[in-house]
Design a protein around this motif. Sequence first.
Motif, PDB file in Angstrom:
ATOM      1  N   GLU A   1    -111.380 -18.458 -15.058  1.00 44.43           N
ATOM      2  CA  GLU A   1    -112.043 -19.473 -14.239  1.00 44.43           C
ATOM      3  C   GLU A   1    -111.224 -20.761 -14.167  1.00 44.43           C
ATOM      4  OE1 GLU A   1    -115.896 -19.867 -15.942  1.00 44.43           O
ATOM      5  OE2 GLU A   1    -116.739 -18.132 -14.876  1.00 44.43           O
ATOM      6  N   LYS A   2    -110.484 -21.062 -15.221  1.00 41.72           N
ATOM      7  CA  LYS A   2    -109.649 -22.264 -15.255  1.00 41.72           C
ATOM      8  C   LYS A   2    -108.282 -22.043 -14.601  1.00 41.72           C
ATOM      9  CE  LYS A   2    -111.694 -24.393 -19.366  1.00 41.72           C
ATOM     10  NZ  LYS A   2    -111.961 -25.733 -18.768  1.00 41.72           N
ATOM     11  N   GLY A   3    -108.041 -20.834 -14.117  1.00 42.55           N
ATOM     12  CA  GLY A   3    -106.765 -20.534 -13.490  1.00 42.55           C
ATOM     13  C   GLY A   3    -105.627 -20.327 -14.474  1.00 42.55           C
ATOM     14  N   GLN A   4    -105.961 -20.112 -15.746  1.00 47.14           N
ATOM     15  CA  GLN A   4    -104.935 -19.893 -16.770  1.00 47.14           C
ATOM     16  C   GLN A   4    -104.718 -18.382 -16.904  1.00 47.14           C
ATOM     17  OE1 GLN A   4    -106.769 -22.054 -20.049  1.00 47.14           O
ATOM     18  NE2 GLN A   4    -105.692 -23.923 -19.490  1.00 47.14           N
ATOM     19  N   LEU A   5    -104.012 -17.840 -15.907  1.00 42.02           N
ATOM     20  CA  LEU A   5    -103.930 -16.391 -15.768  1.00 42.02           C
ATOM     21  C   LEU A   5    -103.135 -15.740 -16.891  1.00 42.02           C
ATOM     22  CD1 LEU A   5    -103.506 -15.869 -11.926  1.00 42.02           C
ATOM     23  CD2 LEU A   5    -105.580 -15.957 -13.318  1.00 42.02           C
TER      24      LEU A   5
ATOM     25  N   CYS B   1    -103.255 -12.075 -21.556  1.00 41.85           N
ATOM     26  CA  CYS B   1    -103.063 -11.768 -22.980  1.00 41.85           C
ATOM     27  C   CYS B   1    -104.369 -11.310 -23.618  1.00 41.85           C
ATOM     28  CB  CYS B   1    -102.509 -12.988 -23.713  1.00 41.85           C
ATOM     29  SG  CYS B   1    -100.802 -13.415 -23.281  1.00 41.85           S
ATOM     30  N   VAL B   2    -105.482 -11.948 -23.252  1.00 43.56           N
ATOM     31  CA  VAL B   2    -106.783 -11.532 -23.786  1.00 43.56           C
ATOM     32  C   VAL B   2    -107.132 -10.132 -23.288  1.00 43.56           C
ATOM     33  CG1 VAL B   2    -109.260 -12.027 -23.832  1.00 43.56           C
ATOM     34  CG2 VAL B   2    -107.607 -13.892 -24.053  1.00 43.56           C
ATOM     35  N   CYS B   3    -106.813  -9.844 -22.040  1.00 38.14           N
ATOM     36  CA  CYS B   3    -107.068  -8.494 -21.519  1.00 38.14           C
ATOM     37  C   CYS B   3    -106.271  -7.450 -22.291  1.00 38.14           C
ATOM     38  CB  CYS B   3    -106.718  -8.426 -20.032  1.00 38.14           C
ATOM     39  SG  CYS B   3    -107.902  -9.276 -18.961  1.00 38.14           S
ATOM     40  N   GLY B   4    -105.070  -7.837 -22.761  1.00 35.84           N
ATOM     41  CA  GLY B   4    -104.287  -6.915 -23.575  1.00 35.84           C
ATOM     42  C   GLY B   4    -104.994  -6.549 -24.860  1.00 35.84           C
ATOM     43  N   VAL B   5    -105.607  -7.526 -25.507  1.00 37.83           N
ATOM     44  CA  VAL B   5    -106.350  -7.242 -26.735  1.00 37.83           C
ATOM     45  C   VAL B   5    -107.566  -6.375 -26.432  1.00 37.83           C
ATOM     46  CG1 VAL B   5    -107.646  -8.253 -28.647  1.00 37.83           C
ATOM     47  CG2 VAL B   5    -105.549  -9.348 -27.850  1.00 37.83           C
TER      48      VAL B   5
ATOM     49  N   SER C   1    -103.063 -16.551 -29.375  1.00 35.45           N
ATOM     50  CA  SER C   1    -102.970 -17.861 -30.012  1.00 35.45           C
ATOM     51  C   SER C   1    -102.241 -18.852 -29.108  1.00 35.45           C
ATOM     52  CB  SER C   1    -102.230 -17.748 -31.348  1.00 35.45           C
ATOM     53  OG  SER C   1    -100.853 -17.456 -31.134  1.00 35.45           O
ATOM     54  N   GLU C   2    -102.474 -20.123 -29.334  1.00 38.06           N
ATOM     55  CA  GLU C   2    -101.784 -21.154 -28.562  1.00 38.06           C
ATOM     56  C   GLU C   2    -100.278 -21.116 -28.819  1.00 38.06           C
ATOM     57  OE1 GLU C   2    -102.886 -23.089 -26.157  1.00 38.06           O
ATOM     58  OE2 GLU C   2    -104.886 -22.192 -26.335  1.00 38.06           O
ATOM     59  N   SER C   3     -99.879 -20.743 -30.024  1.00 35.85           N
ATOM     60  CA  SER C   3     -98.443 -20.643 -30.315  1.00 35.85           C
ATOM     61  C   SER C   3     -97.780 -19.584 -29.455  1.00 35.85           C
ATOM     62  CB  SER C   3     -98.229 -20.324 -31.801  1.00 35.85           C
ATOM     63  OG  SER C   3     -98.425 -21.473 -32.596  1.00 35.85           O
ATOM     64  N   PHE C   4     -98.435 -18.444 -29.312  1.00 32.41           N
ATOM     65  CA  PHE C   4     -97.895 -17.365 -28.482  1.00 32.41           C
ATOM     66  C   PHE C   4     -97.834 -17.794 -27.015  1.00 32.41           C
ATOM     67  CE2 PHE C   4     -98.481 -13.154 -26.290  1.00 32.41           C
ATOM     68  CZ  PHE C   4     -97.261 -12.609 -26.664  1.00 32.41           C
ATOM     69  N   PHE C   5     -98.905 -18.424 -26.552  1.00 31.24           N
ATOM     70  CA  PHE C   5     -98.911 -18.896 -25.167  1.00 31.24           C
ATOM     71  C   PHE C   5     -97.774 -19.888 -24.921  1.00 31.24           C
ATOM     72  CE2 PHE C   5    -103.818 -18.436 -25.392  1.00 31.24           C
ATOM     73  CZ  PHE C   5    -103.720 -17.071 -25.212  1.00 31.24           C
ATOM     74  N   GLU C   6     -97.540 -20.781 -25.886  1.00 28.32           N
ATOM     75  CA  GLU C   6     -96.514 -21.801 -25.716  1.00 28.32           C
ATOM     76  C   GLU C   6     -95.123 -21.182 -25.669  1.00 28.32           C
ATOM     77  OE1 GLU C   6     -94.475 -25.441 -25.377  1.00 28.32           O
ATOM     78  OE2 GLU C   6     -96.515 -24.789 -24.883  1.00 28.32           O
ATOM     79  N   LEU C   7     -94.847 -20.216 -26.540  1.00 29.22           N
ATOM     80  CA  LEU C   7     -93.539 -19.559 -26.514  1.00 29.22           C
ATOM     81  C   LEU C   7     -93.340 -18.786 -25.222  1.00 29.22           C
ATOM     82  CD1 LEU C   7     -92.908 -18.240 -30.142  1.00 29.22           C
ATOM     83  CD2 LEU C   7     -91.718 -20.073 -28.944  1.00 29.22           C
TER      84      LEU C   7
END
Length: 318
Positions: free
Chosen positions: A7-11, A16-20, A302-308
């Motif tokens: 919903e926030k457009g953070q695809l 990544c969540v869909c992967g889990v 995690s935010e760390s994974f998203f950032e990398l």
Amino acid sequence: LRTLYYEKGQLDKAWCVCGVLHVMAQANEEERAFYQQGRGGPCRLPQASIDPAAWTEHLRHPMENPLVESIFDIILSVVVKAKTQPLKAFDLKRRDRKDPDSAKDPVAWMFGRVGAVLGIPLPELYVGERYKTGLEYILSDPAASVIGQNILTGRFTEPELVFLVAKHLTYYGGGRAMRVLEPSVAGLNSILLGAIKLIRPDTPVDPEAAGMVEAAVQALRAGLLPDQAARLAAAVNVFVASGAPVELEPWLRAIECTASRAGLLLCNDLESSVNMLNTQSTGISDAPLRAKVTDLKLYSISESFFELRRRLGLALKV
């Protein structure tokens, strides 16, 4: 989380969540389709490298004690001399040696590209079906790795190979390389205790380990250069002041998780990463498989994974 990110457009985060959800067999049809769409095509290995600060902040497992690794990094050259043999002692053929920068072999090229992204100096690389192995460390000086028959026969997909190579190379990084040289927990504990006892002779030692620890002390005393000894003294004093126990099983569990995280980041596929963990019946630590898989799944959202992923250009574009 998937709904909020979408919903926030953070695809990328939603993907990544869909992967889990997919790996846990809890994804609905829409989530599975979105995950499969993002996986499509060959691996896109980044052109950028992970700098040391990003390693520390975003990739290294929080239980990976940097004080242990600083000690191991300082004494590594001495242990290399004690634990390795010249390359000529091994049945390696010069014609099988590959330069990852110029090799036409795709696996050798992948080896070099993964090492460049991780910022880890490469060992010499030997590739050939004559080697009845998978991806193996050679206890040689200079360091070498072999890619053999079990890898070259097409058994693994490209993402699975990237995961294996990244995990393999992570153990060459800094003090983690001590695990390559000494696979046993008892041996690693003895090396660490030997380094501490060299600087602080009154350090208590279990009588059963006294012989191994004393051997480590003598080797370090004979092999360390003056500047190394000075740096070791400083590192040991910081380690002792921290109150950390000389118990390396937690550190081994942590560096194994770090290696798997590096594999996931570069192969860009949680399902392939989990599949590879499932094929490795034993690891370098006593951590159960379920714990290793759980750490990887949690890291992948995690935010760390998203950032990398963002820094390396791997994130899905909006």
